[in-house]
Design a protein around this motif. Structure first.
Motif, PDB file in Angstrom:
ATOM      1  N   ASP A 209       0.878  -1.179   0.000  1.00  0.00           N
ATOM      2  CA  ASP A 209       0.000   0.000   0.000  1.00  0.00           C
ATOM      3  C   ASP A 209       0.913   1.226   0.000  1.00  0.00           C
ATOM      4  O   ASP A 209       1.682   1.443   0.936  1.00  0.00           O
ATOM      5  CB  ASP A 209      -0.870  -0.041   1.263  1.00  0.00           C
ATOM      6  CG  ASP A 209      -1.801   1.154   1.372  1.00  0.00           C
ATOM      7  OD1 ASP A 209      -1.535   2.197   0.734  1.00  0.00           O
ATOM      8  OD2 ASP A 209      -2.787   1.054   2.127  1.00  0.00           O
TER       9      ASP A 209
ATOM     10  N   HIS B 152       2.600   1.601   7.976  1.00  0.00           N
ATOM     11  CA  HIS B 152       3.497   0.586   7.444  1.00  0.00           C
ATOM     12  C   HIS B 152       3.694   0.813   5.951  1.00  0.00           C
ATOM     13  O   HIS B 152       2.748   0.706   5.165  1.00  0.00           O
ATOM     14  CB  HIS B 152       2.892  -0.797   7.707  1.00  0.00           C
ATOM     15  CG  HIS B 152       3.705  -1.909   7.127  1.00  0.00           C
ATOM     16  ND1 HIS B 152       5.033  -2.100   7.429  1.00  0.00           N
ATOM     17  CD2 HIS B 152       3.398  -2.898   6.250  1.00  0.00           C
ATOM     18  CE1 HIS B 152       5.496  -3.148   6.769  1.00  0.00           C
ATOM     19  NE2 HIS B 152       4.526  -3.641   6.041  1.00  0.00           N
TER      20      HIS B 152
ATOM     21  N   ASP C  89       2.514  -5.831   2.927  1.00  0.00           N
ATOM     22  CA  ASP C  89       1.501  -6.311   3.878  1.00  0.00           C
ATOM     23  C   ASP C  89       1.501  -7.830   3.916  1.00  0.00           C
ATOM     24  O   ASP C  89       1.242  -8.421   4.967  1.00  0.00           O
ATOM     25  CB  ASP C  89       0.125  -5.786   3.465  1.00  0.00           C
ATOM     26  CG  ASP C  89       0.032  -4.280   3.654  1.00  0.00           C
ATOM     27  OD1 ASP C  89       0.400  -3.811   4.746  1.00  0.00           O
ATOM     28  OD2 ASP C  89      -0.370  -3.582   2.716  1.00  0.00           O
ATOM     29  N   SER C  90       1.758  -8.450   2.778  1.00  0.00           N
ATOM     30  CA  SER C  90       1.861  -9.904   2.751  1.00  0.00           C
ATOM     31  C   SER C  90       2.623 -10.310   1.503  1.00  0.00           C
ATOM     32  O   SER C  90       2.695  -9.564   0.531  1.00  0.00           O
ATOM     33  CB  SER C  90       0.474 -10.558   2.758  1.00  0.00           C
ATOM     34  OG  SER C  90      -0.222 -10.211   1.585  1.00  0.00           O
TER      35      SER C  90
END
Lengths: 180, 180
Positions: free
Chosen positions: B112, B123, B127-128
């Motif tokens: 993001d 952050h 994210d993954s």
């Protein structure tokens, strides 16, 4: 606020501004997906294909069982961090109207091979990573400190390392089926 | 236990065994330090120099303000993960006497851009991350599952992402002093 042109630090800040504007209109445009496809070349050698670019070669030093033809994956990780920080300094300096005249980043980290080599369970990755940033600029110390803080607060690779990330690793299909 | 030669999977498993023996004699030999030195090339372009190898070039896509001449740092991170997993499968398969006939690894992850672009704190990183492993082997499913588990338990780059790592980023000296 600032009077820099699009050429300050050779950064196309107008393109960044256009993306920011688009995301302010539609927050979903901030969601990005990135990919790499890695092919084994035998032994510990492989190549990471990213978009249409020349693949990034990988190998291990001979002492680790490789043929020492390319940086190894843990070194590539440090390179990715340094390359990411460069973008952060260049982008944030340009937004702040700071001209950078030189930027060089040293990255190093410590890996205990015990777990990787199967000599014990535990943490196989970096125990710590240290980065030393050498930059040249006529900007004052307060502006440079603010720049440094902005970079640390917004580095994609930096944050990926600093925080635990879910990594889901699965076999695509039963290999006996001749899965390609 | 197994009857493979040093050439199984083209892996020089004897070199790995020699290192394991050396570490069993002196555990300090497991402590390794890895380095990269990154130089800014203007705009969002840079190069990561690792030992004597050809530098790894880096840039950003034009939509992100770069000149799109090379993979960007978050893509390089995915490449490093895939390259690391290749070493893990090749090494552990060889130790187990499993012949791999093909290995290809797809890696992708979600970022993001909100934090990177300064549109909000939070952050900035992945994210993954998702990894799909395509491997070909005549080994049975139990052996392949065991191989897969051994790789996940021992991947240096994988563990670096899965766990929070201390990353210390400092300015080398006051830039006004003309620090090189």
């Amino acid at each position: 606020m600032t009077t820099e042109t699009a050429r300050l630090n050779d950064v196309n800040i107008e393109a960044v501004g256009a993306l920011v504007g688009a995301i302010q209109q539609d927050s979903k445009k901030a969601d990005t997906v990135w990919k790499a496809e890695v092919s084994w070349k035998g032994g510990f050698a492989s190549e990471a294909q990213i978009r249409e670019f020349a693949p990034i070669p990988s190998d291990e030093p001979s002492g680790l069982g490789g043929t020492d033809t390319a940086p190894n994956p843990v070194e590539q990780l440090l390179g990715a961090l340094g390359n990411c920080l460069v973008v952060g300094y260049a982008a944030n300096a340009t937004v702040a109207g700071i001209e950078l005249t030189d930027l060089r980043i040293e990255v190093e980290g410590d890996v205990d091979l015990t777990t990787f080599l199967g000599l014990g369970a535990g943490h196989a990755g970096y125990d710590s990573i240290r980065v030393k940033v050498h930059l040249k600029s006529d900007a004052g110390p307060a502006a440079i400190d603010e720049l440094h803080s902005a970079v640390i607060a917004s580095s994609p690779v930096g944050h990926t390392l600093l925080r635990p990330i879910p990594v889901d690793i699965e076999l695509a299909a039963h290999p006996l089926a001749g899965e390609q």
